[in-house]
Scaffold this motif. Structure first.
Motif, short mmCIF file in Angstrom:
data_model
loop_
_atom_site.label_atom_id
_atom_site.label_comp_id
_atom_site.label_asym_id
_atom_site.label_seq_id
_atom_site.Cartn_x
_atom_site.Cartn_y
_atom_site.Cartn_z
N HIS A 162 -6.75 -25.52 -40.87
CA HIS A 162 -7.78 -24.58 -40.42
C HIS A 162 -9.17 -25.04 -40.88
O HIS A 162 -10.16 -24.88 -40.15
CB HIS A 162 -7.49 -23.18 -40.94
CG HIS A 162 -6.33 -22.51 -40.27
ND1 HIS A 162 -6.22 -22.41 -38.90
CD2 HIS A 162 -5.21 -21.91 -40.78
CE1 HIS A 162 -5.11 -21.77 -38.58
NE2 HIS A 162 -4.47 -21.48 -39.70
N ALA A 163 -9.24 -25.61 -42.08
CA ALA A 163 -10.52 -26.15 -42.55
C ALA A 163 -10.98 -27.31 -41.66
O ALA A 163 -12.17 -27.44 -41.37
CB ALA A 163 -10.39 -26.61 -44.00
N LEU A 164 -10.04 -28.14 -41.23
CA LEU A 164 -10.38 -29.22 -40.30
C LEU A 164 -10.92 -28.67 -38.99
O LEU A 164 -11.96 -29.15 -38.49
CB LEU A 164 -9.16 -30.09 -40.03
CG LEU A 164 -9.30 -31.13 -38.90
CD1 LEU A 164 -10.34 -32.19 -39.27
CD2 LEU A 164 -7.96 -31.76 -38.56
N ILE A 165 -10.26 -27.67 -38.44
CA ILE A 165 -10.71 -27.08 -37.17
C ILE A 165 -12.11 -26.50 -37.33
O ILE A 165 -12.98 -26.69 -36.46
CB ILE A 165 -9.72 -25.99 -36.70
CG1 ILE A 165 -8.32 -26.57 -36.46
CG2 ILE A 165 -10.25 -25.29 -35.45
CD1 ILE A 165 -8.26 -27.63 -35.39
N MET A 210 -13.61 -33.44 -46.92
CA MET A 210 -14.33 -32.80 -45.82
C MET A 210 -15.58 -32.07 -46.30
O MET A 210 -16.63 -32.11 -45.66
CB MET A 210 -13.39 -31.85 -45.06
CG MET A 210 -12.38 -32.58 -44.19
SD MET A 210 -11.45 -31.47 -43.09
CE MET A 210 -10.40 -30.62 -44.28
N ALA A 211 -15.48 -31.42 -47.46
CA ALA A 211 -16.64 -30.74 -48.03
C ALA A 211 -17.73 -31.74 -48.39
O ALA A 211 -18.93 -31.50 -48.15
CB ALA A 211 -16.23 -29.93 -49.25
N ALA A 212 -17.33 -32.89 -48.93
CA ALA A 212 -18.30 -33.92 -49.30
C ALA A 212 -18.97 -34.49 -48.06
O ALA A 212 -20.18 -34.75 -48.06
CB ALA A 212 -17.61 -35.03 -50.09
N TYR A 213 -18.21 -34.66 -46.98
CA TYR A 213 -18.79 -35.18 -45.75
C TYR A 213 -19.80 -34.18 -45.17
O TYR A 213 -20.90 -34.57 -44.75
CB TYR A 213 -17.71 -35.48 -44.73
CG TYR A 213 -18.28 -36.03 -43.43
CD1 TYR A 213 -18.72 -37.35 -43.36
CD2 TYR A 213 -18.41 -35.21 -42.31
CE1 TYR A 213 -19.29 -37.84 -42.19
CE2 TYR A 213 -18.98 -35.71 -41.14
CZ TYR A 213 -19.41 -37.02 -41.09
OH TYR A 213 -19.98 -37.51 -39.95
#
Length: 230
Positions: A155-158, A90-93
């Motif tokens: 929570h990171a996804l949200i 997710m961080a890379a995206y």
């Protein structure tokens, strides 16, 4: 290659021979993971795990204590890996799309690493995903277990979805996660249900077919929920 070298090389792939290998703790976790994924927490005894691992029950108590501690160790072992690879994806995206994040891209970053791990055909990962699906649908203590091991990455996804859809209500994003995780875990469980239902047209083990459809399906549903308030 000598016979002993062949055995040692083989031991690095897949499951260790019962009662052998440099790390009996890992052999116990492998055996417990397989049994828990098939029979659930209450359907497995420490004695059965010991027999499957080829060790004495005293060794399991030495390493892990009671059965619940063994179960938690099984759950934590791969949860740490999943949380790390999903957070990294997710961080890379986000880094690659600072101004044009799409919901489907965020969902792919969240679910894609799980499909990649399952596509390795490692039986341990197959067992683990079935175990997570089982726990995720256990009312008595499943929610508490998922909370302890997976909440930070959810929570990171949200937060990432909120960045992609600033107009979305956080409440809607949590509901959509609830629906997304059900679809994700059913797909990863490979139960064979769709094989029978479609009379062989679809196969639950066809994870490439899952990849081609699941991200789009989840993103379209989430975006529709957000748009309905517009």
């Amino acid at each position: 290659m000598a016979k002993t070298d062949t055995v040692q090389a083989g031991a690095t792939r897949g499951r260790r021979p019962k009662g052998q290998g440099p790390d009996l703790r890992e052999s116990i976790l492998d055996a417990a993971e397989e049994l828990f994924s098939r029979h659930g927490f209450y359907g497995v005894t420490v004695r059965q795990v010991a027999a499957e691992a080829g060790v004495d029950t005293a060794l399991i108590h030495y390493y892990f204590g009671a059965k619940r501690q063994l179960f938690d160790a099984v759950f934590a072992r791969r949860a740490e890996i999943l949380n790390r690879v999903r957070l990294e994806a997710m961080a890379a995206y986000q880094a690659a799309h600072p101004d044009d994040m799409r919901v489907e891209g965020v969902i792919e970053a969240f679910i894609g690493p799980l499909l990649d791990l399952s596509l390795t055909q490692d039986p341990g990962w197959k067992n683990y995903f079935r175990l997570v699906a089982l726990v995720n649908n256990t009312p008595a203590w499943g929610g508490e277990t998922m909370h302890r091991f997976f909440d930070p990455v959810v929570h990171a996804l949200i937060d990432t979805l909120k960045a992609a859809l600033p107009e979305a209500e956080v409440k809607d994003l949590y509901w959509c996660y609830q629906f997304l995780t059900g679809a994700m875990m059913l797909a990863l469980s490979e139960t064979g249900r769709i094989d029978q239902l479609s009379e062989g047209l679809c196969r639950s083990s066809d994870l490439q077919a899952v990849r081609e459809r699941l991200f789009t399906y989840c993103a379209a549903g989430l975006e529709s929920v957000v748009r309905r308030r517009g």
